[in-house]
Design an enzyme around this catalytic site. Structure first.
Site, mmCIF file in Angstrom:
data_model
loop_
_atom_site.group_PDB
_atom_site.id
_atom_site.type_symbol
_atom_site.label_atom_id
_atom_site.label_comp_id
_atom_site.label_asym_id
_atom_site.label_seq_id
_atom_site.Cartn_x
_atom_site.Cartn_y
_atom_site.Cartn_z
ATOM 1 N N LYS A 13 11.107 -90.490 -75.974
ATOM 2 C CA LYS A 13 12.222 -90.892 -75.313
ATOM 3 C C LYS A 13 12.120 -91.427 -73.858
ATOM 4 C CE LYS A 13 14.632 -86.994 -75.372
ATOM 5 N NZ LYS A 13 13.601 -86.088 -75.920
ATOM 6 N N ARG A 88 22.260 -82.074 -75.862
ATOM 7 C CA ARG A 88 21.065 -81.391 -76.356
ATOM 8 C C ARG A 88 21.895 -80.251 -77.209
ATOM 9 N NH1 ARG A 88 16.662 -82.405 -72.853
ATOM 10 N NH2 ARG A 88 14.972 -81.543 -73.840
ATOM 11 N N ARG A 127 -0.243 -84.665 -72.816
ATOM 12 C CA ARG A 127 0.598 -84.752 -71.725
ATOM 13 C C ARG A 127 0.329 -83.484 -70.788
ATOM 14 N NH1 ARG A 127 7.136 -85.329 -72.334
ATOM 15 N NH2 ARG A 127 6.873 -83.172 -72.789
ATOM 16 N N ARG A 133 2.974 -80.489 -66.808
ATOM 17 C CA ARG A 133 4.194 -79.873 -66.637
ATOM 18 C C ARG A 133 4.033 -78.493 -66.867
ATOM 19 N NH1 ARG A 133 8.598 -83.550 -69.464
ATOM 20 N NH2 ARG A 133 9.322 -81.527 -70.566
ATOM 21 N N ARG A 144 10.478 -74.671 -77.400
ATOM 22 C CA ARG A 144 11.379 -76.053 -77.179
ATOM 23 C C ARG A 144 11.440 -76.777 -78.606
ATOM 24 N NH1 ARG A 144 7.645 -78.894 -73.138
ATOM 25 N NH2 ARG A 144 9.038 -80.856 -73.641
HETATM 26 P P1 ADP Z 1 11.642 -82.895 -73.427
HETATM 27 O O1 ADP Z 1 12.337 -84.032 -74.092
HETATM 28 O O2 ADP Z 1 10.132 -83.235 -73.471
HETATM 29 O O3 ADP Z 1 11.969 -81.451 -73.859
HETATM 30 P P2 ADP Z 1 13.130 -83.116 -70.932
HETATM 31 O O4 ADP Z 1 12.592 -83.611 -69.937
HETATM 32 O O5 ADP Z 1 14.050 -83.886 -71.593
HETATM 33 O O6 ADP Z 1 11.778 -82.782 -71.839
HETATM 34 O O7 ADP Z 1 13.576 -81.427 -70.652
HETATM 35 C C1 ADP Z 1 13.009 -80.275 -70.065
HETATM 36 C C2 ADP Z 1 13.719 -79.045 -70.112
HETATM 37 O O8 ADP Z 1 14.870 -79.339 -69.209
HETATM 38 C C3 ADP Z 1 14.394 -78.732 -71.311
HETATM 39 O O9 ADP Z 1 13.536 -77.933 -72.287
HETATM 40 C C4 ADP Z 1 15.442 -77.695 -70.763
HETATM 41 O O10 ADP Z 1 15.159 -76.536 -70.458
HETATM 42 C C5 ADP Z 1 16.046 -78.583 -69.710
HETATM 43 N N1 ADP Z 1 17.077 -79.644 -69.993
HETATM 44 C C6 ADP Z 1 17.146 -80.942 -69.967
HETATM 45 N N2 ADP Z 1 18.337 -81.339 -70.512
HETATM 46 C C7 ADP Z 1 19.236 -80.432 -70.620
HETATM 47 C C8 ADP Z 1 20.266 -80.198 -71.394
HETATM 48 N N3 ADP Z 1 21.086 -81.166 -71.872
HETATM 49 N N4 ADP Z 1 20.949 -79.160 -71.598
HETATM 50 C C9 ADP Z 1 20.034 -77.855 -71.143
HETATM 51 N N5 ADP Z 1 18.827 -78.092 -70.691
HETATM 52 C C10 ADP Z 1 18.221 -79.281 -70.478
#
Ligand code: ADP
Length: 191
Positions: A13, A88, A127, A133, A144
């Protein structure tokens, strides 16, 4: 154009969003990035969020609603945006609809990037080695992925029911995936 990008962790994404930004000149709003930079800056929200992120869980809907409302109220988002990482879960999807209908800017398009689980695990492992990370460790990634299938996958159906969803195959080169996305968006603008 207001675009929501959906897809499992590691589906690409963020990569595709960056290409779309160049193409469409719209801001890329990544909630993951917003939270990581808050954590880096050491704000109260950031410190709280980091603990949750590092467990692979979701930051609370209330915090996320405020964060996204604040970001969408900034001037650069008034002509559209590419939303990555939000909503999410279903409650976030409803909160987003409410927020956007208040400013009369509904979502135009939801794009779901589909990638097979085995490939995702390989990508995230790479990654982890490259970026380090703290939430890319094997155990947290597993968490996740579970959160994704339990809570985020229903959001895909939510947009499908509104006729806003297009599924895109996220396999092949970055450029190949991007061409598929471009094709979908071109169809939307001419129809
Ligand atoms: P990925 O898509 O690889 O999981 P992101 O960078 O989008 O990584 O998100 C990393 C973390 O940030 C998530 O696992 C969550 O803990 C938090 N996070 C991101 N967006 C949200 C959201 N909309 N609601 C709750 N937690 C979020």
């Amino acid at each position: 154009m207001r675009i929501v990008l959906l897809g499992a962790p590691g589906s690409g994404k963020g990569t595709q969003a960056a290409l779309l930004v160049e193409e469409l000149g719209l801001p890329h709003i990544s909630t993951g990035e917003l939270l990581r930079s808050a954590a880096k800056a050491g704000t109260e929200l950031g410190i709280k969020a980091k603990a949750v992120i590092d467990r692979g869980e979701l930051v609370s809907d209330d915090i996320m609603r405020e964060l996204i409302a604040e970001r969408l109220s900034q001037a650069d988002a008034k002509d559209g945006f590419i939303l990555d990482g939000y909503p999410r879960n279903l409650s976030q999807a409803r909160a987003l609809d409410k927020l956007l209908s208040r400013i009369e800017q509904p979502v135009d398009e939801a794009l779901q990037i589909d990638v097979d689980v085995d490939r995702i695990i390989t990508r995230i492992a790479r990654r982890a080695a490259e970026e380090g990370r703290s939430d890319d460790t094997e155990e947290v990634v597993r968490n996740r992925m579970n959160v994704y299938s339990d809570q985020t996958a229903p959001v895909v159906d939510y947009y499908a029911q509104q006729g806003l969803l297009t599924r895109i195959l996220g396999e092949g080169s970055i450029e190949e995936v991007f061409q598929r996305i471009r094709g979908v968006l071109q169809m939307r603008t001419v129809s």
